[in-house]
Design a protein around this motif. Structure first.
Motif, short mmCIF file in Angstrom:
data_model
loop_
_atom_site.label_atom_id
_atom_site.label_comp_id
_atom_site.label_asym_id
_atom_site.label_seq_id
_atom_site.Cartn_x
_atom_site.Cartn_y
_atom_site.Cartn_z
N ARG A 1 0.87 -1.19 0.00
CA ARG A 1 0.00 0.00 0.00
C ARG A 1 0.90 1.23 0.00
NH1 ARG A 1 -2.01 1.46 6.14
NH2 ARG A 1 0.08 1.60 6.98
N SER B 1 2.76 5.02 4.74
CA SER B 1 2.16 5.94 5.71
C SER B 1 3.03 7.19 5.81
CB SER B 1 2.09 5.26 7.08
OG SER B 1 1.89 6.21 8.10
N LEU C 1 3.22 8.92 8.30
CA LEU C 1 3.62 9.05 9.70
C LEU C 1 4.60 7.94 10.10
CD1 LEU C 1 2.81 10.73 12.25
CD2 LEU C 1 1.19 8.89 12.76
N LEU C 2 4.13 6.71 9.92
CA LEU C 2 4.88 5.55 10.39
C LEU C 2 6.11 5.29 9.53
CD1 LEU C 2 4.64 2.93 12.31
CD2 LEU C 2 3.76 1.82 10.25
N VAL D 1 -2.60 -4.78 7.67
CA VAL D 1 -1.50 -3.88 8.02
C VAL D 1 -0.45 -4.61 8.86
CG1 VAL D 1 -0.90 -1.87 9.42
CG2 VAL D 1 -2.85 -1.76 7.86
N PHE D 2 -0.91 -5.29 9.93
CA PHE D 2 0.06 -5.85 10.87
C PHE D 2 0.67 -7.16 10.39
CE2 PHE D 2 -2.03 -2.65 13.48
CZ PHE D 2 -0.91 -2.05 14.06
N PHE E 1 3.56 -6.38 7.78
CA PHE E 1 4.92 -6.02 8.20
C PHE E 1 5.86 -7.23 8.19
CE2 PHE E 1 2.62 -2.64 10.84
CZ PHE E 1 2.93 -1.61 9.96
N SER F 1 -3.80 6.51 8.91
CA SER F 1 -2.97 6.07 10.04
C SER F 1 -3.82 5.73 11.26
CB SER F 1 -1.96 7.15 10.42
OG SER F 1 -0.91 7.19 9.48
N SER G 1 -5.55 2.48 10.62
CA SER G 1 -4.59 1.38 10.57
C SER G 1 -4.12 0.98 11.96
CB SER G 1 -3.35 1.78 9.76
OG SER G 1 -3.70 2.20 8.47
N ALA G 2 -3.81 1.98 12.75
CA ALA G 2 -3.09 1.73 14.00
C ALA G 2 -3.98 1.77 15.23
CB ALA G 2 -1.97 2.77 14.17
N PHE H 1 9.02 -4.35 15.38
CA PHE H 1 9.07 -3.43 14.25
C PHE H 1 10.48 -3.46 13.67
CE2 PHE H 1 5.20 -0.72 15.34
CZ PHE H 1 4.56 -0.99 14.15
C1 OVM Z 1 0.15 3.98 9.95
C2 OVM Z 1 0.36 2.91 10.98
C3 OVM Z 1 -0.03 1.63 10.71
C4 OVM Z 1 0.17 0.62 11.63
C5 OVM Z 1 0.76 0.89 12.84
C6 OVM Z 1 1.13 2.16 13.13
C7 OVM Z 1 1.77 1.40 15.29
C8 OVM Z 1 0.92 3.19 12.20
O1 OVM Z 1 -0.47 3.66 8.92
O2 OVM Z 1 0.57 5.09 10.13
O3 OVM Z 1 1.69 2.44 14.34
#
Ligand code: OVM
Length: 396
Positions: A81, A84, A86-87, A170-171, A174, A233, A236-237, A287
């Motif tokens: 995808r 992010s 952020l992440l 998402v998880f 990874f 985000s 997702s999180a 992670f």
């Molecule tokens: C995000 C994201 C997705 C999964 C976990 C996360 C634990 C962030 O899409 O930003 O933080």
């Protein structure tokens, strides 16, 4: 000598079913093997001791996130995808995204949810108490966040069943392309489409956190598509993580009756109970980061451009850091664990997560007298998350 020659090697597969089902002996082996271990299976460097995990997480210039925080190296392979903002970003892009979000998730906004979350938790626990036996995972750990979190974000009532399957994508995404990855992604097109559509401003109620994110992001100069990615985000999180945290908390309490009694005797320990759960049964287990330069750590030089795997769950039980780490103990100072990460990327929603934990465990402590297993708990395996599929209990 090259680092691979001097660093201990391990043939453990941290994404195998056996490892994920019960990782704690393997965590000990990885910690005891050395401060850094080479995982031959994936050709990555692994850190399982608290000091090194913390050092990696708090040095984002050296151990970057923009190549992805899963096994996939975004510099070499296309991620499943769009990354992010952020992440999967580094300075300065990360700082900008983080700023847009912290502008919204102020203590004041989080305080606004305290009464709503607490009331919802009291009502839910009251209903479950009437039923007597129920499944903690479906009826409590999933039901509660699936109500209060989408409400807080401002999602419509229909389609929320897409949130957990998306979290699973998402998880599991990874990890390596093992059966968990493939199963999570199978048939996920409709799920992804729903999620992306509901990140748009016109899909979100005007008084929710999602709308506030759109506003704050617009003020930061983000384009509409980027604003929606910031909302992604949250979706997702924000759900799977708390589902696993809450389920693990009730599991820990039901299997440690002395701690359950301590919580009942003093419901103000609810927050401490949630924190200790995040340390003891960390919902986010691992992670990755990627080295940006040749880096000296624990006496060896790791080359630039390599994936390193941090074991948050192992760090949180490292006896080099914690006294009696394998004891679930509400009276310990669990603060300082790395279950929410550490440094600039530390969980930006942790105050909301803690609020959910405090509300739900507080409601249990106030209303329930007896909490016992009513059948064998079944684990849910994930490439990243630790938690349960079902947890039958009887309450009285
Ligand atoms: C995000 C994201 C997705 C999964 C976990 C996360 C634990 C962030 O899409 O930003 O933080």
């Amino acid at each position: 000598m090259t680092a691979t020659a001097v660093v201990p090697h391990s043939d453990l597969d941290p994404f195998s079913d056996a490892f994920l089902d019960d990782p704690y002996d393997a965590h000990r082996a990885l910690r005891d093997a050395g401060p850094v271990v080479y995982l031959d299976h994936y050709r990555v460097w692994a850190f399982a001791r608290f000091a090194q995990v913390r050092a990696v997480l708090t040095d984002p210039a050296t151990f970057c996130s923009s190549a992805g925080v899963g096994l996939t190296d975004f510099r070499k392979e296309t991620p499943w995808r769009a990354p992010s903002l952020l992440l999967e970003a580094d300075q300065p892009e990360h700082t900008r995204a983080r700023h847009a979000i912290t502008k919204v998730l102020t203590p004041k906004v989080v305080r606004r949810f305290r009464d709503t979350f607490t009331q919802a938790a009291e009502v839910l626990v009251g209903k479950l108490l009437d039923r007597g036996t129920f499944d903690v995972v479906a009826d409590l750990a999933e039901a509660f966040p699936l109500q209060v979190f989408p409400d807080a974000v401002g999602l419509p009532p229909d389609g929320r069943e897409n949130l957990l399957p998306y979290g699973s994508m998402v998880f599991n995404g990874f990890g390596p392309r093992n059966h968990l990855f493939e199963e999570a992604m199978a048939g996920g097109v409709a799920v992804r489409d729903w999620i992306m559509a509901h990140c748009e401003a016109d899909a979100l109620s005007p008084d929710g956190v999602g709308a506030l994110i759109h506003q704050a992001a617009a003020e930061e100069g983000y384009e509409p598509g980027e604003r929606a990615l910031l909302v992604r985000s949250f979706l997702s999180a924000g759900v799977d993580t708390t589902v696993h945290g809450l389920g693990n908390a009730v599991f820990c309490l039901a299997t440690h009756q002395d701690q359950w009694q301590a919580l009942r005797a003093d419901p103000s320990l609810a927050r401490a109970a949630f924190e200790e759960t995040i340390r003891f049964e960390s919902p986010v287990q691992t992670f990755f980061r990627t080295t940006t330069v040749d880096v000296q750590i624990a006496g060896v030089t790791l080359p630039a451009g390599e994936k390193v795997l941090t074991f948050l769950g192992a760090a949180n039980r490292d006896p080099r850091e914690w006294e009696n780490p394998d004891e679930f103990d509400l009276s310990r100072r669990a603060a300082g664990h790395v279950g929410f990460g550490a440094g600039t990327h530390a969980c930006v929603g942790q105050m909301l997560a803690r609020l959910e934990g405090e509300a739900l465990l507080g409601a249990l402590a106030r209303q329930v007298e007896t909490l016992e297993l009513a059948g064998p708990p079944v684990r849910q395996l994930s490439n990243t998350l630790r938690g349960l599929q079902t947890l039958p209990v009887r309450v009285g």
